[in-house]
Design an enzyme around this catalytic site. Structure first.
Site, PDB file in Angstrom:
ATOM      1  N   GLU A   1     -21.179 -19.106  -7.865  1.00  0.00           N
ATOM      2  CA  GLU A   1     -20.564 -20.017  -6.919  1.00  0.00           C
ATOM      3  C   GLU A   1     -19.909 -21.105  -7.759  1.00  0.00           C
ATOM      4  OE1 GLU A   1     -20.354 -23.568  -4.171  1.00  0.00           O
ATOM      5  OE2 GLU A   1     -21.608 -23.368  -5.936  1.00  0.00           O
TER       6      GLU A   1
ATOM      7  N   ASP B   1     -25.846 -21.253  -7.518  1.00  0.00           N
ATOM      8  CA  ASP B   1     -25.155 -22.392  -6.928  1.00  0.00           C
ATOM      9  C   ASP B   1     -24.699 -23.378  -8.002  1.00  0.00           C
ATOM     10  OD1 ASP B   1     -24.485 -23.983  -4.472  1.00  0.00           O
ATOM     11  OD2 ASP B   1     -25.904 -25.377  -5.383  1.00  0.00           O
TER      12      ASP B   1
END
Length: 640
Positions: free
Chosen positions: A321, A279
């Site tokens: 991401e 992330d």
């Protein structure tokens, strides 16, 4: 003796079977040079660099020694089949565990639903323990080594991962690399004044340096969380908080942070996680005078993680991401001399945003132009292609050519269109982080609601329903054929609509992204078998696309995709051509029929007759091709 040689003689490895030691030694010989190149660039100026390097190698030796035998077997399979995630049968599904199955055990009970659909890749949104209260949808992690108690335990994760493998499904888990919750043990120790743990974060005694950094920083959530630093009274320090005040950015210039995250990655891999969604990777390194995104050191971090994990757990894939401008996106898969040495997978956020843009405009020329500017992914990597996810549709990535401050007119148009503020809009969405000054961040909403199904059903307009269904089919037809792993967002296969229940929850009401984070409607899922129902029509369309894709060699991830300029601006043309096969995709983004000439098909280097893999229709080239509203064709050459 080099580190690559010394690690093979680690005491823990001496306890491993000879065959395992040999495999570890081979991988160490292959990948330690990649690891050390990146690690030296990051930490080579540290006076105790050699000690840290030894610690990193201790961690991967410990991780390998603890790796279960069935996962070591998977490691070998993946080494011998490195394109496993590029194969055309790969099909992804993304969901919040609690909203899909209640608990991890509940998710396991629903695996037959996914297997029956043809799913081979299951991404569960954050499952590690988040902080209490507001937690950014689970991305404010309090404990990386503990499952959210509401979902179960690490033992439940192991059982779920094993059940997935039995069905040919790879389990995907999130890892919030950029930040922890302010309730994490490291942050608590930092608040208590421990300098060791204060060094895990970016802590400042006053506003002098934060104010200098702010001069070149953007705000991620300017409405709900303005600024990038938060004052912490307990320690009288300012802490870097890119996203929300309760999410503290980690300081990767400290090798201790790298070591902690490497250890956590291997723990999750040894529980059976096969892909880690990393992330917010673009934010991992801070540099004065920059926007602190896409820094070279962020890529060095990814290369170091990848190389070390290839030694200890090569079955584990990394997924970036990185919601960044198109020109920065491919770099997270590696480029130049480092091509293919960062993450194996990356979200093609640009494609997703461009598809919605083209749908609103009713034309594909912007889609074609921007995709043609992007390089192809490196060998042995793939995109994750998707139409919706748990996040908003972030329009600013389209403003790469913007001059001056503020969003472009096009971005404002898209924000208004998908919030239903335009007179001709079919969409039912809500703005996300869009202020009174019209600064635009994104749009929230479920796929079917944004594509017009909700408004059409409310109006009881059969023609509008048909058009909405065609838009849903069009978007999926493109992501299924573009290249990489297509990812369905939970409920989109059923045409689930916006969920407004979040508006009554004080902890969620300010975040419109909860509009598209519903609880799975299992009663609606049962309707997928009721012929004639809207649910059945949508589900059957998705299933048909999955079946058409699964055995189509031209959709292997190593076959290049090339958007082609079309004379008709409403039509998107894409060619996939390689040793495994060829495909010509034609898609009409207009609500009216559109024509592409036979000469254009020939210019794309395809020869008639052509067969549409989706409809089995044949085109002999005697007439121009007429594309129905929102139609998409997967054309292949045939000699029959």
């Amino acid at each position: 003796m080099s580190f690559s040689q010394s690690i093979v003689h680690h005491p823990l490895l001496d306890q491993q079977p000879a065959g395992d030691r040999d495999l570890f030694a081979i991988r160490a010989e292959l990948f330690t040079s990649d690891a050390e190149e990146a690690l030296f660039a990051l930490y080579g100026q540290q006076p105790d660099y050699d000690d840290w390097l030894s610690r990193f190698y201790d961690i991967i030796a410990e991780g390998f020694a603890a790796r279960p035998d069935d996962l070591k077997k998977l490691d070998q399979q993946r080494v011998h089949i490195p394109d496993w995630f590029q194969k055309p049968h790969m099909m992804g599904y993304s969901a919040y565990a609690d909203r899909f199955g209640g608990t991890l055990a509940g998710v396991a009970d629903r695996l037959d639903y996914l297997a029956d659909m043809g799913i081979t890749y299951l991404h569960l949104m954050p499952i590690t323990k988040p902080c209490a209260g507001e937690n950014d949808g689970g991305y404010a992690v309090e404990d990386y080594e503990m499952i959210d108690p509401r979902l179960g335990t690490m033992a439940d994760l192991e059982r779920l991962a094993a059940a997935c493998r039995d069905r040919g499904i790879s389990l995907v888990s999130d890892l919030a690399l950029n930040h922890t919750a302010d309730s994490h043990a490291w942050a608590k120790a930092a608040k208590a004044g421990d300098p060791h743990y204060q060094a895990y974060y970016h802590c400042f005694p006053d506003r002098r340096l934060p104010d200098l950094y702010e001069q070149s920083l953007d705000e991620v959530f300017p409405i709900n969380a303005p600024g990038n630093f938060t004052h912490i009274p307990q320690m009288d320090r300012w802490v870097w908080t890119t996203f929300y005040p309760y999410q503290w950015d980690l300081n990767y210039s400290n090798p201790a942070v790298f070591a902690e995250m490497l250890r956590i990655m291997l723990q999750l891999a040894n529980r059976g996680v096969e892909v880690l969604r990393l992330d917010s990777v673009a934010f991992m390194w801070k540099a004065m005078g920059t926007d602190c995104r896409n820094q070279p050191q962020a890529h060095q971090l990814l290369r170091a993680f990848r190389a070390l994990l290839r030694i200890a757990a090569p079955a584990l894939a990394l997924k970036a991401e990185a919601i960044v401008a198109p020109e920065h996106l491919t770099a997270y898969l590696g480029e130049g001399a480092h091509a293919g040495k960062e993450c194996q997978l990356g979200y093609h956020n640009t494609l997703m945003v461009l598809l919605w843009s083209a749908l609103a405009e009713g034309r594909a020329d912007r889609l074609t132009r921007m995709l043609r500017r992007m390089p192809s992914p490196p060998a042995n990597t793939s995109w994750i292609t998707y139409v919706r996810c748990h996040d908003d549709i972030g329009w600013p990535v389209l403003d790469v050519e913007r001059q001056g401050d503020g969003p472009s007119d096009h971005v404002r148009f898209l924000s208004d269109f998908y919030a239903g503020r335009s007179a001709n809009s079919f969409a039912r969405g809500q703005s996300f982080q869009t202020g009174e000054d019209r600064a635009v961040h994104g749009t929230s909403g479920m796929l079917a609601s944004l594509a017009g199904l909700e408004s059409a059903c409310d109006a009881g307009n059969d023609q509008a329903i048909t058009q909405a269904m065609a838009r849903i089919s069009l978007l999926h037809s493109i992501i299924f054929a573009f290249g990489g792993i297509p990812l369905l967002y939970m409920g989109d296969e059923l045409g689930m609509l916006n969920d407004h229940s979040f508006e009554g929850d004080p902890q969620k009401a300010a975040d419109t992204r909860w509009l598209h984070r519903p609880t799975m409607d299992w009663a609606k899922a049962d309707e997928r078998h009721e012929k004639g129902s809207l649910t059945h029509r949508i589900y059957s369309t998705i299933r048909h696309l999955i079946d058409c894709r699964a055995d189509f060699p031209a959709l292997h991830g190593d076959t290049p995709s090339r958007p082609l300029s079309a004379a008709n601006p409403h039509i998107f043309v894409m060619r996939r051509s390689g040793a495994r096969g060829r495909l010509l995709l034609l898609a009409n983004f207009s609500a009216s029929p559109q024509i592409i000439t036979a000469d254009e098909v020939i210019a794309a280097r395809f020869r008639f007759p052509l067969k549409d893999r989706l409809s089995q229709s044949r085109f002999d080239g005697l007439d121009d091709l007429v594309l129905a509203p929102y139609a998409c064709h997967w054309l292949e050459e045939t000699n029959a």
